[in-house]
Every structure is written in structure tokens, then in C-alpha cells.
Write a protein that holds these residues in place. Structure first.
Motif, PDB file in Angstrom:
ATOM      1  N   ALA A  10       0.812  -1.226   0.000  1.00 34.48           N
ATOM      2  CA  ALA A  10       0.000   0.000   0.000  1.00 34.48           C
ATOM      3  C   ALA A  10       0.840   1.268   0.000  1.00 34.48           C
ATOM      4  N   HIS A  11       2.047   1.193   0.539  1.00 37.31           N
ATOM      5  CA  HIS A  11       2.896   2.389   0.630  1.00 37.31           C
ATOM      6  C   HIS A  11       3.791   2.574  -0.596  1.00 37.31           C
ATOM      7  N   LEU A  12       3.692   1.697  -1.575  1.00 37.49           N
ATOM      8  CA  LEU A  12       4.602   1.712  -2.720  1.00 37.49           C
ATOM      9  C   LEU A  12       3.896   2.128  -4.004  1.00 37.49           C
ATOM     10  N   VAL A  13       4.410   3.181  -4.640  1.00 37.39           N
ATOM     11  CA  VAL A  13       3.945   3.629  -5.949  1.00 37.39           C
ATOM     12  C   VAL A  13       4.942   3.077  -6.965  1.00 37.39           C
ATOM     13  N   ALA A  14       4.453   2.198  -7.851  1.00 35.85           N
ATOM     14  CA  ALA A  14       5.319   1.543  -8.833  1.00 35.85           C
ATOM     15  C   ALA A  14       4.907   1.963 -10.233  1.00 35.85           C
ATOM     16  N   MET A  15       5.915   2.222 -11.075  1.00 37.54           N
ATOM     17  CA  MET A  15       5.622   2.687 -12.431  1.00 37.54           C
ATOM     18  C   MET A  15       6.711   2.293 -13.415  1.00 37.54           C
ATOM     19  N   ARG A  16       6.310   2.260 -14.679  1.00 42.65           N
ATOM     20  CA  ARG A  16       7.241   2.066 -15.795  1.00 42.65           C
ATOM     21  C   ARG A  16       7.124   3.305 -16.671  1.00 42.65           C
ATOM     22  N   VAL A  17       8.253   3.925 -16.950  1.00 42.32           N
ATOM     23  CA  VAL A  17       8.281   5.128 -17.770  1.00 42.32           C
ATOM     24  C   VAL A  17       8.880   4.745 -19.121  1.00 42.32           C
ATOM     25  N   SER A  18       8.151   5.034 -20.205  1.00 43.91           N
ATOM     26  CA  SER A  18       8.638   4.675 -21.532  1.00 43.91           C
ATOM     27  C   SER A  18       8.209   5.722 -22.549  1.00 43.91           C
ATOM     28  N   PRO A  41       1.645   7.001   6.100  1.00 42.26           N
ATOM     29  CA  PRO A  41       2.516   8.021   6.698  1.00 42.26           C
ATOM     30  C   PRO A  41       3.792   8.262   5.882  1.00 42.26           C
ATOM     31  N   ARG A  42       4.308   7.204   5.242  1.00 38.09           N
ATOM     32  CA  ARG A  42       5.496   7.333   4.392  1.00 38.09           C
ATOM     33  C   ARG A  42       5.295   6.440   3.170  1.00 38.09           C
ATOM     34  N   ILE A  43       5.754   6.917   2.024  1.00 37.30           N
ATOM     35  CA  ILE A  43       5.610   6.136   0.795  1.00 37.30           C
ATOM     36  C   ILE A  43       6.966   5.929   0.132  1.00 37.30           C
ATOM     37  N   SER A  44       7.011   4.923  -0.722  1.00 38.91           N
ATOM     38  CA  SER A  44       8.215   4.590  -1.480  1.00 38.91           C
ATOM     39  C   SER A  44       7.862   4.500  -2.957  1.00 38.91           C
ATOM     40  N   PHE A  45       8.907   4.436  -3.781  1.00 43.91           N
ATOM     41  CA  PHE A  45       8.736   4.376  -5.233  1.00 43.91           C
ATOM     42  C   PHE A  45       9.551   3.248  -5.835  1.00 43.91           C
ATOM     43  N   TYR A  46       9.005   2.680  -6.897  1.00 45.25           N
ATOM     44  CA  TYR A  46       9.712   1.740  -7.756  1.00 45.25           C
ATOM     45  C   TYR A  46       9.507   2.275  -9.164  1.00 45.25           C
TER      46      TYR A  46
END
Length: 137
Positions: A10-18, A41-46
Motif C-alpha cells: 500500500a505504501h509503494l507507488v510503482a511505475m514504468r516510464v517509456s 505516513p510514508r511512501i516509497s517508489f519503484y
């Protein structure tokens, strides 16, 4: 184009940029980040970044503008895993990691994307509460 990916946390925003990234693509990500910040409260990214070709001027300005608004909210960010084999990406991420000490950032080669995703999924510790005043002694 920015494609949201299933993150498994839930705290992770994951994306592919192309390809080409435009202002609309960037707004979708900004909205996703803001929603995650409201819920966690805190988020991370992939971020998988190797296939990005260019960013429109509108997207670049929106990215810079949003980034500046986040300087006062750095405590909301925990980790960022960037997957790329491009040397310039490695340099940029290393610089950002030094500048943004509240967020841990790492670059992973494309063949280690599963390791990067697991690293980014790590549950963040809650931010420490601010101290209202010094204790009387």
C-alpha cells in the motif's frame, strides 16, 4: 508514457516510464502520489526508467513545480528504487540520494528488477513525532 504497475504494498507507488512523457502522464502520477500520501505516513517508489525517450516541456515544468512543492514534505518519502542501465540515470540518482537525505535512493540494473521491487516494498518506519518544546529540568 507512464504506466502504473502493481506494487504489492500500500505504501509503494510503482511505475514504468517509456517513450514520451507528457503533462497528462505526469498528472496521473502526481495524483497517485498524493493519494498514497493521504493513506500512508510514508511512501516509497519503484521506477523502471530505461525506455523513456523524452519529456514534453509541459511535463518537465510540471515535474519541477511539483518537486519544489514537495521540499517541505520530504518526511513522507522513504525509499526510491530506480531500475535502469543508463549511466546518466545512475549519476542523477546518486546526486539526489546525497541531496535528499530523508529518502533512501538506489539504482538497480534492469536484470535486478525483482530485487529492486523487494527493496522498495520494505515497510517504512513511521516518522518520529516533532518535539513541541524542550523538557523542563
Amino acid at each position: 508514457m507512464i504506466e502504473l504497475l502493481p506494487s504489492g504494498a500500500a505504501h509503494l507507488v510503482a511505475m514504468r516510464v517509456s517513450g514520451r512523457v507528457d503533462g497528462q502522464d505526469l498528472q496521473v502520477i502526481i495524483d497517485t502520489i498524493e493519494e498514497a500520501k493521504r493513506q500512508q505516513p510514508r511512501i516509497s517508489f519503484y521506477v523502471e526508467l530505461d525506455q523513456m525517450r523524452w519529456m514534453t516541456a509541459t511535463a518537465l515544468l510540471r515535474d519541477i513545480g511539483y518537486g519544489l512543492t514537495q521540499l517541505s514534505e520530504l518526511s513522507h518519502y522513504y525509499r526510491a528504487a530506480v531500475v535502469s542501465d543508463k549511466r546518466w540515470v545512475r549519476r542523477v540518482v546518486r546526486l539526489e540520494d546525497r541531496l535528499l537525505r530523508s529518502q533512501e535512493m538506489r539504482v538497480f540494473p534492469t536484470h535486478q528488477h525483482a530485487t529492486a521491487l523487494e527493496w522498495a516494498r520494505h515497510r517504512p518506519e513511521a516518522p518520529e513525532p516533532a518535539v513541541a518544546g524542550a523538557a523542563a529540568g
